[in-house]
Every structure is written in C-alpha cells, then in structure tokens.
Write a protein that holds these residues in place. Structure first.
Motif, mmCIF file in Angstrom:
data_model
loop_
_atom_site.group_PDB
_atom_site.id
_atom_site.type_symbol
_atom_site.label_atom_id
_atom_site.label_comp_id
_atom_site.label_asym_id
_atom_site.label_seq_id
_atom_site.Cartn_x
_atom_site.Cartn_y
_atom_site.Cartn_z
ATOM 1 N N ASP A 30 2.695 -8.567 -7.049
ATOM 2 C CA ASP A 30 2.493 -9.780 -7.840
ATOM 3 C C ASP A 30 2.767 -9.560 -9.325
ATOM 4 O O ASP A 30 3.068 -10.500 -10.047
ATOM 5 C CB ASP A 30 1.064 -10.308 -7.663
ATOM 6 N N ALA A 31 2.672 -8.317 -9.784
ATOM 7 C CA ALA A 31 2.936 -8.005 -11.197
ATOM 8 C C ALA A 31 4.429 -8.071 -11.519
ATOM 9 O O ALA A 31 4.808 -8.009 -12.680
ATOM 10 C CB ALA A 31 2.390 -6.620 -11.530
ATOM 11 N N LYS A 32 5.272 -8.174 -10.513
ATOM 12 C CA LYS A 32 6.729 -8.375 -10.645
ATOM 13 C C LYS A 32 7.497 -7.178 -11.201
ATOM 14 O O LYS A 32 8.660 -7.304 -11.524
ATOM 15 C CB LYS A 32 7.050 -9.605 -11.509
ATOM 16 N N TRP A 33 6.892 -6.007 -11.335
ATOM 17 C CA TRP A 33 7.656 -4.845 -11.773
ATOM 18 C C TRP A 33 8.300 -4.126 -10.595
ATOM 19 O O TRP A 33 9.177 -3.280 -10.782
ATOM 20 C CB TRP A 33 6.803 -3.890 -12.597
ATOM 21 N N VAL A 34 7.876 -4.479 -9.401
ATOM 22 C CA VAL A 34 8.461 -3.940 -8.171
ATOM 23 C C VAL A 34 8.552 -5.080 -7.164
ATOM 24 O O VAL A 34 7.732 -5.994 -7.171
ATOM 25 C CB VAL A 34 7.623 -2.756 -7.624
ATOM 26 N N THR A 35 9.594 -5.049 -6.341
ATOM 27 C CA THR A 35 9.776 -6.088 -5.331
ATOM 28 C C THR A 35 9.749 -5.465 -3.943
ATOM 29 O O THR A 35 9.806 -4.240 -3.795
ATOM 30 C CB THR A 35 11.116 -6.810 -5.529
ATOM 31 N N LEU A 36 9.678 -6.326 -2.961
ATOM 32 C CA LEU A 36 9.711 -5.858 -1.573
ATOM 33 C C LEU A 36 11.069 -5.243 -1.242
ATOM 34 O O LEU A 36 11.152 -4.327 -0.425
ATOM 35 C CB LEU A 36 9.392 -7.022 -0.631
ATOM 36 N N GLU A 37 12.116 -5.701 -1.898
ATOM 37 C CA GLU A 37 13.447 -5.109 -1.700
ATOM 38 C C GLU A 37 13.474 -3.671 -2.220
ATOM 39 O O GLU A 37 14.133 -2.818 -1.626
ATOM 40 C CB GLU A 37 14.516 -5.959 -2.390
ATOM 41 N N ASP A 38 12.768 -3.402 -3.309
ATOM 42 C CA ASP A 38 12.666 -2.029 -3.810
ATOM 43 C C ASP A 38 11.970 -1.132 -2.789
ATOM 44 O O ASP A 38 12.354 0.028 -2.607
ATOM 45 C CB ASP A 38 11.904 -1.985 -5.135
ATOM 46 N N ILE A 39 10.967 -1.677 -2.124
ATOM 47 C CA ILE A 39 10.256 -0.913 -1.086
ATOM 48 C C ILE A 39 11.196 -0.628 0.079
ATOM 49 O O ILE A 39 11.246 0.496 0.591
ATOM 50 C CB ILE A 39 9.007 -1.689 -0.597
ATOM 51 N N ARG A 40 11.959 -1.621 0.484
ATOM 52 C CA ARG A 40 12.908 -1.421 1.590
ATOM 53 C C ARG A 40 13.964 -0.371 1.232
ATOM 54 O O ARG A 40 14.330 0.455 2.059
ATOM 55 C CB ARG A 40 13.576 -2.740 1.947
ATOM 56 N N GLN A 41 14.466 -0.428 0.007
ATOM 57 C CA GLN A 41 15.459 0.565 -0.424
ATOM 58 C C GLN A 41 14.854 1.965 -0.496
ATOM 59 O O GLN A 41 15.517 2.949 -0.165
ATOM 60 C CB GLN A 41 16.054 0.171 -1.784
ATOM 61 N N SER A 42 13.591 2.048 -0.901
ATOM 62 C CA SER A 42 12.919 3.348 -0.932
ATOM 63 C C SER A 42 12.698 3.885 0.477
ATOM 64 O O SER A 42 12.731 5.091 0.693
ATOM 65 C CB SER A 42 11.584 3.242 -1.661
ATOM 66 N N LEU A 43 12.483 2.988 1.433
ATOM 67 C CA LEU A 43 12.333 3.418 2.827
ATOM 68 C C LEU A 43 13.673 3.822 3.435
ATOM 69 O O LEU A 43 13.712 4.437 4.493
ATOM 70 C CB LEU A 43 11.696 2.315 3.674
ATOM 71 N N ARG A 44 14.760 3.482 2.810
ATOM 72 C CA ARG A 44 16.081 3.896 3.298
ATOM 73 C C ARG A 44 16.577 5.149 2.572
ATOM 74 O O ARG A 44 17.104 6.059 3.186
ATOM 75 C CB ARG A 44 17.097 2.761 3.132
ATOM 76 N N TYR A 45 16.402 5.197 1.259
ATOM 77 C CA TYR A 45 16.992 6.272 0.462
ATOM 78 C C TYR A 45 15.964 7.177 -0.222
ATOM 79 O O TYR A 45 16.350 8.083 -0.948
ATOM 80 C CB TYR A 45 17.917 5.689 -0.606
ATOM 81 N N GLY A 46 14.678 6.933 -0.015
ATOM 82 C CA GLY A 46 13.646 7.701 -0.705
ATOM 83 C C GLY A 46 13.419 9.078 -0.103
ATOM 84 O O GLY A 46 14.043 9.479 0.882
ATOM 85 N N ASP A 47 12.508 9.799 -0.717
ATOM 86 C CA ASP A 47 12.139 11.136 -0.264
ATOM 87 C C ASP A 47 10.665 11.145 0.101
ATOM 88 O O ASP A 47 9.821 10.661 -0.650
ATOM 89 C CB ASP A 47 12.381 12.172 -1.367
ATOM 90 N N VAL A 48 10.348 11.746 1.252
ATOM 91 C CA VAL A 48 8.965 11.873 1.686
ATOM 92 C C VAL A 48 8.397 13.158 1.087
ATOM 93 O O VAL A 48 9.012 14.222 1.191
ATOM 94 C CB VAL A 48 8.873 11.916 3.225
ATOM 95 N N ASP A 49 7.245 13.048 0.452
ATOM 96 C CA ASP A 49 6.558 14.218 -0.092
ATOM 97 C C ASP A 49 5.660 14.770 1.013
ATOM 98 O O ASP A 49 4.542 14.316 1.211
ATOM 99 C CB ASP A 49 5.751 13.829 -1.324
#
Length: 128
Positions: free
Chosen positions: A64-83
C-alpha cells in the motif's frame, strides 16, 4: 595416433555434442513452455511461483505504500536469489524462505515467504 590427440578429438566431439543437445533441448523447452530447474535456487523459486499467494497484513502495508508492487514480487520470484542461510526452517507448520530481489526502480528488497503444502504466504517485504 598418440593418446593425447585421441583424447583431444574425443573431448572436442563431446563438447560439440553437448552444445548441440543443450541448444536442441532449450529450443524444445521454450516451444512447450517447460522450465528445467536443477539447481536449488531455481527449484525453490519455481515451487513458490506454482502455489497460490496469500498476502499478510504487514506485507500489505508495504504494498500500500507504493514503493513496491506485486509485479516486483513476481519478478523477484523469477529472477531473485534465495538466502539459504536464513531459509528452509520450520515456521508455523510451513517453511520460511528469504528471497533477495529488486524493484522496478532497481532498489534491493528482501522478501520473506512461508511455504505451506498448498499455498504461499507473503509475510513481509523490506528495503535493504
């Protein structure tokens, strides 16, 4: 013919055959929309993407703070790194995973998710 020349010919042929097989299988996988995930990072992200996503209230505040979107989450789930040093621990009848990704503004984020057998809970999103 000396052994070293035979070995060089063998390795050269093995390399060419491997390149051809990888090129052929990748083209076939792209046509069918299949993804080959052999490494642990890819397998975890694919498992998290395949389940239904529920959003916790703390994560909803970040969205809701608008600094991150659900699309950013989806992209992180595709190209991110798991710690993995902070992940794969039992937590509320599931396993917790910490994913490091980026927003569309190229800001680094850390996503905490709980993986259950039939769903994934987006617990919190933090800026690094």
């Amino acid at each position: 013919m000396k052994f070293q020349f035979r070995l060089a010919y063998y390795l050269f042929g093995l390399f060419l055959g491997g390149v051809f097989v990888m090129w052929f299988l990748r083209a076939k996988a792209d046509d069918k929309g299949v993804e080959f995930c052999y490494l642990p990072n890819c397998r975890v992200l694919k498992d998290l993407r395949s389940k239904s996503l529920e959003i916790d209230t703390l994560a909803q505040k970040s969205l809701d703070a608008k600094w991150v979107t659900l699309e950013d989450i989806r992209q992180s789930l595709r190209y991110g790194d798991v710690d993995f040093s902070k992940s794969n621990e039992a937590y509320r009848k599931g396993k917790i995973y910490v994913i490091e990704g980026k927003t569309s503004n190229n800001e680094e984020i850390t996503i905490t998710m709980v993986n259950y057998t039939n769903k994934v809970l987006l617990e919190k999103i933090e800026k690094k």
